[in-house]
Design a protein around this motif. Structure first.
Motif, mmCIF file in Angstrom:
data_model
loop_
_atom_site.group_PDB
_atom_site.id
_atom_site.type_symbol
_atom_site.label_atom_id
_atom_site.label_comp_id
_atom_site.label_asym_id
_atom_site.label_seq_id
_atom_site.Cartn_x
_atom_site.Cartn_y
_atom_site.Cartn_z
ATOM 1 N N VAL A 124 0.896 -1.241 -0.130
ATOM 2 C CA VAL A 124 -0.029 0.206 -0.128
ATOM 3 C C VAL A 124 0.987 1.203 0.093
ATOM 4 C CG1 VAL A 124 -1.640 1.439 1.293
ATOM 5 C CG2 VAL A 124 -1.701 -1.048 0.980
ATOM 6 N N ILE A 125 0.866 1.721 -1.006
ATOM 7 C CA ILE A 125 1.604 3.181 -1.161
ATOM 8 C C ILE A 125 0.613 4.527 -1.147
ATOM 9 C CG2 ILE A 125 3.303 4.325 -2.742
ATOM 10 C CD1 ILE A 125 3.542 1.417 -4.095
ATOM 11 N N GLY A 126 1.052 5.293 -0.083
ATOM 12 C CA GLY A 126 0.291 6.475 0.184
ATOM 13 C C GLY A 126 0.768 7.960 -0.044
ATOM 14 N N PHE A 127 0.196 8.914 -0.550
ATOM 15 C CA PHE A 127 0.502 10.185 -0.748
ATOM 16 C C PHE A 127 -0.683 11.054 -0.290
ATOM 17 C CE2 PHE A 127 1.993 7.733 -4.078
ATOM 18 C CZ PHE A 127 3.451 8.012 -4.177
ATOM 19 N N GLU A 128 -0.295 12.176 0.256
ATOM 20 C CA GLU A 128 -1.137 13.226 0.635
ATOM 21 C C GLU A 128 -1.784 14.046 -0.487
ATOM 22 O OE1 GLU A 128 0.065 15.611 4.393
ATOM 23 O OE2 GLU A 128 1.765 14.661 3.685
ATOM 24 N N ARG A 129 -1.142 14.068 -1.573
ATOM 25 C CA ARG A 129 -1.547 14.947 -2.579
ATOM 26 C C ARG A 129 -1.413 14.077 -3.804
ATOM 27 N NH1 ARG A 129 -0.040 18.376 1.423
ATOM 28 N NH2 ARG A 129 2.220 17.899 0.683
ATOM 29 N N GLU A 130 -2.186 14.273 -4.905
ATOM 30 C CA GLU A 130 -2.004 13.414 -6.017
ATOM 31 C C GLU A 130 -0.880 13.714 -6.818
ATOM 32 O OE1 GLU A 130 -3.099 10.494 -8.399
ATOM 33 O OE2 GLU A 130 -4.364 11.123 -6.722
ATOM 34 N N LYS A 131 -0.427 15.013 -6.807
ATOM 35 C CA LYS A 131 0.868 15.275 -7.510
ATOM 36 C C LYS A 131 2.047 14.896 -7.026
ATOM 37 C CE LYS A 131 1.895 19.798 -5.043
ATOM 38 N NZ LYS A 131 1.932 21.178 -5.227
ATOM 39 N N GLU A 132 2.195 14.436 -5.503
ATOM 40 C CA GLU A 132 3.185 13.703 -5.008
ATOM 41 C C GLU A 132 3.344 12.310 -5.664
ATOM 42 O OE1 GLU A 132 2.136 13.744 -1.007
ATOM 43 O OE2 GLU A 132 3.267 15.700 -0.465
ATOM 44 N N SER A 133 2.513 11.759 -6.066
ATOM 45 C CA SER A 133 2.628 10.395 -6.684
ATOM 46 C C SER A 133 3.388 10.447 -8.068
ATOM 47 C CB SER A 133 1.173 9.872 -6.955
ATOM 48 O OG SER A 133 0.351 10.300 -7.810
ATOM 49 N N VAL A 134 3.239 11.618 -8.727
ATOM 50 C CA VAL A 134 3.824 11.626 -10.113
ATOM 51 C C VAL A 134 5.326 11.065 -10.204
ATOM 52 C CG1 VAL A 134 4.269 13.108 -12.011
ATOM 53 C CG2 VAL A 134 2.307 13.096 -10.642
ATOM 54 N N PRO A 135 6.346 11.419 -9.576
ATOM 55 C CA PRO A 135 7.756 11.060 -9.637
ATOM 56 C C PRO A 135 7.605 9.455 -9.318
ATOM 57 C CG PRO A 135 7.541 12.986 -8.146
ATOM 58 C CD PRO A 135 6.306 12.570 -8.329
ATOM 59 N N PHE A 136 6.983 9.100 -8.089
ATOM 60 C CA PHE A 136 6.998 7.590 -7.974
ATOM 61 C C PHE A 136 6.457 6.874 -9.028
ATOM 62 C CE2 PHE A 136 4.944 3.802 -6.161
ATOM 63 C CZ PHE A 136 6.196 3.092 -5.571
ATOM 64 N N VAL A 137 5.395 7.075 -9.552
ATOM 65 C CA VAL A 137 4.851 6.411 -10.651
ATOM 66 C C VAL A 137 5.480 6.430 -11.955
ATOM 67 C CG1 VAL A 137 2.770 6.433 -12.184
ATOM 68 C CG2 VAL A 137 2.377 6.687 -9.864
ATOM 69 N N HIS A 138 6.303 7.667 -12.229
ATOM 70 C CA HIS A 138 6.960 7.726 -13.352
ATOM 71 C C HIS A 138 8.273 6.778 -13.252
ATOM 72 C CE1 HIS A 138 9.328 9.644 -16.649
ATOM 73 N NE2 HIS A 138 10.142 9.796 -15.833
ATOM 74 N N GLU A 139 9.016 6.568 -11.953
ATOM 75 C CA GLU A 139 10.085 5.984 -11.733
ATOM 76 C C GLU A 139 9.715 4.291 -12.054
ATOM 77 O OE1 GLU A 139 13.348 7.224 -8.801
ATOM 78 O OE2 GLU A 139 11.589 6.492 -7.818
ATOM 79 N N LEU A 140 8.686 4.008 -11.405
ATOM 80 C CA LEU A 140 8.108 2.425 -11.761
ATOM 81 C C LEU A 140 7.860 2.230 -13.085
ATOM 82 C CD1 LEU A 140 8.229 2.388 -8.628
ATOM 83 C CD2 LEU A 140 6.371 0.971 -8.643
#
Length: 411
Positions: free
Chosen positions: A140-156
């Protein structure tokens, strides 16, 4: 060295013990030395993640934005002490020089073949008599704001482009995950990975290696490794000098002490991580939780939750810094519900061996009969068994398996 019949391994962590196990599979007699004991270094208190999908280069382009901010924030996950230390700052400069898209992609391409072997290598240990378990689980991978997920999703997504299976999906809005607070608004799930309880697992591996005839010697401070006619010798403080057909140095963040005289010039810096375990109210959390924006990893551990974080560039033997634990607690306190972050046990610091280019050091040194296995950074647990298998093949056949060819210690 195809005629290898006996080997001394310096280091009783995951990498050293996995190498010992695979050498035994090939009929080699093994002696293992450690200055403190089994799993006494970074192998004990880490998060225990078997996540090849996240075993990627540590130096990524986001560091150019995050790094300078971290230097000014005492609670930041990246910590470098402000002091006059030319070797440390030289490492930081080289590390940052690899934080480019091109360098990241090259390193990811080099890591992908061994990443793809990682879970299979655990299966081999467990099928071969190591009485320990790796647990399949969702992350389970959590972020407070949607924009914070962008770098992680990009890396994966880039990990997937490099050739790995990455089963990442976003949970629908409004779906709640027990023990996560409403502040965690963007929640993702990563499937196909595993975790272990690292200390007990490494101890089980040591038990298996010992049961198959290996001698494990603790309180053995190795002061030098050098080639001799027909093999190599290990100088041990307070003990007789040992001779063997070959020696493997697998001492993690302490590698430079022994391998720099053997032609290994790549700097290995201790990237210290901290962890502790806490109770959870009600039903225990039965899956890992990751907060990438806070750089905090959490794993089920013996009925509690192990919370781990920080990349602290200090000397491997420097004192425990209590402020780093408090910083981890402050960073995630508002992201959990029903997790008692103030009732902490097993507060720990361990030194992970970090290289500037993000690649391990695995293979022959310039000294005949002496090999090195380390420099995995945060990924020694997930890649340790695969590393041991490949290095054992090289040592007993003279051929370098392609999955460790990019990790030449003499590069």
């Amino acid at each position: 060295m195809p005629d290898t019949k006996n080997v001394v391994i310096v280091g009783a962590g995951m990498v050293g013990l996995a190498t010992a196990w695979h050498l035994q599979e090939r009929g080699v007699e093994v002696t293992i030395l450690d200055r403190r004991g089994v799993a006494a270094g970074a192998s004990w208190g880490n998060a225990g993640w078997l996540t090849p999908a996240m075993a990627m280069p540590l130096a990524d382009p986001s560091l150019w934005a995050y790094g300078p901010q971290a230097m000014l924030d005492p609670d930041a996950a990246l910590s470098v002490p402000f002091r006059l230390d030319t070797a440390l700052w030289g490492f930081v400069a080289r590390f940052m020089s690899h934080a480019t898209p091109g360098a990241w992609q090259r390193a990811m391409a080099a890591l992908t073949p061994i990443d793809r072997m990682a879970l299979e290598a655990y299966d081999e240990l467990e099928a071969g008599g190591v009485h320990a378990t790796s647990y399949p689980s969702r992350w389970v991978i959590g972020f407070e704001r949607e924009k914070e997920s962008v770098p992680f999703v990009h890396e994966l997504r880039n990990v997937a482009k490099a050739g790995q299976e990455v089963r990442l999906s976003r949970l629908p809005d409004g779906v709640r995950v027990p023990h996560l607070s409403p502040k965690v608004r963007s929640i993702w799930s990563l499937e196909g990975q595993r975790y272990i309880e690292p200390g007990p697992y490494v101890e089980a591996l040591a038990t298996s290696v010992s049961a198959r005839g290996a001698k494990v010697v603790t309180d053995a401070q190795v002061t030098a490794v050098r080639p001799v006619a027909g093999g190599a010798e290990v100088v041990v403080q307070g003990h007789d000098t040992l001779r063997a057909d070959a020696v493997v140095v697998a001492t993690g963040a302490w590698l430079p002490d022994l391998v720099r005289p053997l032609g290994v010039r790549t700097r290995v810096q201790a990237g210290r991580g901290y962890s502790f375990s806490v109770p959870v109210e009600g039903s225990p959390i039965d899956h890992p939780v990751y907060f990438p924006a806070r750089r905090v990893a959490c794993t089920p551990y013996q009925g509690r939750l192990r919370v781990a974080g920080t990349m602290e560039f200090r000397g491997p033997d420097e004192p425990f810094q209590p402020g780093r634990v408090r910083a981890i607690v402050r960073s995630v306190r508002d992201l959990f519900e029903g997790v008692d972050l103030d009732t902490r046990v097993d507060e720990w610091v361990g030194s992970r061996p970090v290289t500037p280019d993000g690649l391990p050091l695995v293979g022959r040194t310039a000294a005949p009969g002496v090999y090195v296995a380390g420099g995995h950074g945060m990924w020694g647990i997930v890649l340790g068994p695969a590393t041991g298998r490949a290095l054992a093949e090289q040592m007993t056949t003279g051929r370098t398996p392609p999955e460790i060819a990019p990790f030449d210690p003499l590069r």
